[in-house]
Write a protein that holds these residues in place. Structure first.
Motif, PDB file in Angstrom:
ATOM      1  N   PRO A  22       0.804  -1.265   0.171  1.00  0.00           N
ATOM      2  CA  PRO A  22      -0.067  -0.039  -0.023  1.00  0.00           C
ATOM      3  C   PRO A  22       0.948   1.241  -0.171  1.00  0.00           C
ATOM      4  O   PRO A  22       1.810   1.423   0.629  1.00  0.00           O
ATOM      5  N   ALA A  23       0.630   2.256  -0.702  1.00  0.00           N
ATOM      6  CA  ALA A  23       1.320   3.401  -1.025  1.00  0.00           C
ATOM      7  C   ALA A  23       1.232   4.210   0.400  1.00  0.00           C
ATOM      8  O   ALA A  23       0.185   4.599   1.195  1.00  0.00           O
ATOM      9  N   VAL A  24       2.298   4.777   0.685  1.00  0.00           N
ATOM     10  CA  VAL A  24       2.493   5.709   1.861  1.00  0.00           C
ATOM     11  C   VAL A  24       3.242   7.125   1.384  1.00  0.00           C
ATOM     12  O   VAL A  24       4.189   6.734   0.851  1.00  0.00           O
ATOM     13  N   VAL A  25       2.860   8.180   1.378  1.00  0.00           N
ATOM     14  CA  VAL A  25       3.756   9.448   1.219  1.00  0.00           C
ATOM     15  C   VAL A  25       4.300   9.932   2.685  1.00  0.00           C
ATOM     16  O   VAL A  25       3.693  10.282   3.585  1.00  0.00           O
ATOM     17  N   LEU A  26       5.584  10.170   2.385  1.00  0.00           N
ATOM     18  CA  LEU A  26       6.168  10.844   3.753  1.00  0.00           C
ATOM     19  C   LEU A  26       6.417  12.366   3.526  1.00  0.00           C
ATOM     20  O   LEU A  26       7.036  12.906   2.530  1.00  0.00           O
ATOM     21  N   VAL A  27       5.892  13.299   4.374  1.00  0.00           N
ATOM     22  CA  VAL A  27       6.158  14.701   4.136  1.00  0.00           C
ATOM     23  C   VAL A  27       7.095  15.240   5.434  1.00  0.00           C
ATOM     24  O   VAL A  27       6.994  14.946   6.475  1.00  0.00           O
ATOM     25  N   SER A  28       8.026  16.132   4.985  1.00  0.00           N
ATOM     26  CA  SER A  28       9.174  16.548   5.831  1.00  0.00           C
ATOM     27  C   SER A  28       8.755  17.815   6.459  1.00  0.00           C
ATOM     28  O   SER A  28       7.820  18.481   6.018  1.00  0.00           O
ATOM     29  N   GLY A  29       9.511  18.553   7.373  1.00  0.00           N
ATOM     30  CA  GLY A  29       8.979  19.539   8.005  1.00  0.00           C
ATOM     31  C   GLY A  29       9.813  20.762   7.591  1.00  0.00           C
ATOM     32  O   GLY A  29      10.455  20.698   6.638  1.00  0.00           O
ATOM     33  N   ALA A  30      10.188  21.614   8.501  1.00  0.00           N
ATOM     34  CA  ALA A  30      10.793  22.953   8.007  1.00  0.00           C
ATOM     35  C   ALA A  30      12.285  22.440   7.838  1.00  0.00           C
ATOM     36  O   ALA A  30      12.901  21.788   8.825  1.00  0.00           O
ATOM     37  N   MET A  31      12.792  23.576   7.053  1.00  0.00           N
ATOM     38  CA  MET A  31      14.350  23.496   6.978  1.00  0.00           C
ATOM     39  C   MET A  31      14.876  21.945   6.558  1.00  0.00           C
ATOM     40  O   MET A  31      16.188  21.567   6.997  1.00  0.00           O
ATOM     41  N   SER A  32      14.064  21.391   5.738  1.00  0.00           N
ATOM     42  CA  SER A  32      14.252  19.898   5.241  1.00  0.00           C
ATOM     43  C   SER A  32      13.801  19.729   4.072  1.00  0.00           C
ATOM     44  O   SER A  32      12.898  20.270   3.522  1.00  0.00           O
ATOM     45  N   THR A  33      14.619  18.681   3.509  1.00  0.00           N
ATOM     46  CA  THR A  33      14.084  18.016   2.135  1.00  0.00           C
ATOM     47  C   THR A  33      13.807  16.689   2.309  1.00  0.00           C
ATOM     48  O   THR A  33      13.396  16.013   3.501  1.00  0.00           O
ATOM     49  N   ILE A 178      17.450  27.402   1.464  1.00  0.00           N
ATOM     50  CA  ILE A 178      16.055  26.880   1.545  1.00  0.00           C
ATOM     51  C   ILE A 178      15.342  28.021   2.612  1.00  0.00           C
ATOM     52  O   ILE A 178      13.929  27.647   2.927  1.00  0.00           O
ATOM     53  N   ALA A 179      15.847  28.833   3.230  1.00  0.00           N
ATOM     54  CA  ALA A 179      15.334  29.759   4.139  1.00  0.00           C
ATOM     55  C   ALA A 179      13.851  30.427   3.632  1.00  0.00           C
ATOM     56  O   ALA A 179      13.229  30.495   4.232  1.00  0.00           O
ATOM     57  N   PRO A 180      13.938  30.746   2.230  1.00  0.00           N
ATOM     58  CA  PRO A 180      12.564  31.319   1.955  1.00  0.00           C
ATOM     59  C   PRO A 180      11.439  30.270   2.140  1.00  0.00           C
ATOM     60  O   PRO A 180      10.320  30.933   2.435  1.00  0.00           O
ATOM     61  N   THR A 181      11.587  29.080   2.234  1.00  0.00           N
ATOM     62  CA  THR A 181      10.296  28.047   2.380  1.00  0.00           C
ATOM     63  C   THR A 181      10.225  28.019   3.982  1.00  0.00           C
ATOM     64  O   THR A 181       9.031  27.636   4.342  1.00  0.00           O
ATOM     65  N   LEU A 182      10.710  28.687   4.816  1.00  0.00           N
ATOM     66  CA  LEU A 182      10.463  29.018   6.248  1.00  0.00           C
ATOM     67  C   LEU A 182       9.085  29.587   6.417  1.00  0.00           C
ATOM     68  O   LEU A 182       8.242  29.360   7.127  1.00  0.00           O
ATOM     69  N   ALA A 183       9.055  30.629   5.382  1.00  0.00           N
ATOM     70  CA  ALA A 183       7.611  31.281   5.206  1.00  0.00           C
ATOM     71  C   ALA A 183       6.585  30.375   4.845  1.00  0.00           C
ATOM     72  O   ALA A 183       5.125  30.678   5.217  1.00  0.00           O
ATOM     73  N   TYR A 184       6.729  29.121   4.117  1.00  0.00           N
ATOM     74  CA  TYR A 184       5.807  28.364   3.506  1.00  0.00           C
ATOM     75  C   TYR A 184       5.267  27.545   4.799  1.00  0.00           C
ATOM     76  O   TYR A 184       4.152  27.181   5.147  1.00  0.00           O
TER      77      TYR A 184
END
Length: 259
Positions: A22-33, A178-184
């Motif tokens: 079964p498919a699982v998608v993993l989502v990272s947090g801030a300041m990460s890829t 990737i600092a601009p993504t902190l706003a995201y």
């Protein structure tokens, strides 16, 4: 990342797919890829078809301005389509807030799990978040990326001496990139409080996990997420903190996703 999908607004989203089941998608947090959650993927890939991806603005993925949280939900929808039309989702920290928003938005998710989404449901939490948002916005508007990273590290409770050492380390350039993504991530977190009304509309099971060694407010916020979701469950991992060990977390997620 060796694969890509195209989100609704044309943004390229890079991902890697490992395992079967079964498919699982993993989502990272801030300041990460996606590399941040790759070790967890390795512990799940014997039972699941695991998707690890770079959120927009990071790693090998593209970016499209202006940013909106809804665009990141559409990124997840594109990944879910690539996975066959339905998946389970897992998100850590602010990535968990994105997972919860996706589930509340009606994206085809069969189960959602989050680890220590840092909603600040305590005295002064909303004010602290608003102050951070203002300072972060100003720093990024003037392209002071190092200051933006430092603001985030201070928000997480990192000691001044450790921040000073981080500024001198080779990894600092990558963090500034990737600092601009902190706003995201800040936008994904909203006002910083548990979005109880939004969570009340989630129609799939939700597992909210915290570590016993994490600050009490993080555990309380995590339990509030479980309490607000109609099919929410709260679970504590003994001896773990916000930097959860993937080999400890993986069996809990595997059992939840397999139900």
């Amino acid at each position: 990342m060796d694969k890509q999908t195209i989100s609704r607004d044309g943004t390229r989203i890079a991902y890697r797919r490992t395992g079967q089941g079964p498919a699982v998608v993993l989502v990272s947090g801030a300041m990460s890829t996606g590399a941040t959650v790759a070790p967890l993927a390795a512990h799940l890939s014997d039972r699941f078809d695991v998707f690890v991806y770079d959120r927009r603005g990071r790693g090998d993925s593209g970016d499209t301005r202006p940013y909106e949280v809804a665009r990141e939900v559409e990124d997840l929808a594109a990944l879910i389509e690539a996975a066959g039309g339905e998946t389970a989702l897992y998100g850590i920290s602010s990535g968990g807030a994105l997972v919860l928003e996706a589930a509340a938005s009606g994206v085809p998710v069969r189960r959602a799990a989050v680890y220590e989404t840092p909603f600040a449901d305590y005295g002064g939490g909303a004010e602290e978040r608003a102050k951070y948002t203002g300072q972060l916005t100003e720093a990024l508007e003037h392209d002071r990326r190092g200051d933006a990273v430092e603001l985030f590290l201070r928000l997480t409770g990192l000691a001044p001496g450790m921040i000073a050492n981080a500024r001198r380390s080779p990894m600092w350039a990558d963090m500034e990139a990737i600092a601009p993504t902190l706003a995201y991530d800040d936008a994904v977190m909203g006002d910083g409080l548990v979005p109880r009304d939004r969570l009340a509309g989630i129609t799939v099971p939700v597992l909210a996990v915290a570590g016993s060694a994490s600050p009490e407010w993080l555990r309380r916020a995590t339990k509030s997420v479980a309490d607000a979701a109609p099919e929410g469950t709260y679970h504590v991992l003994e001896g773990q903190n916000h930097m959860v060990e993937p080999q400890v977390l993986a069996p809990v997620l595997a059992e939840f996703f397999s139900r």
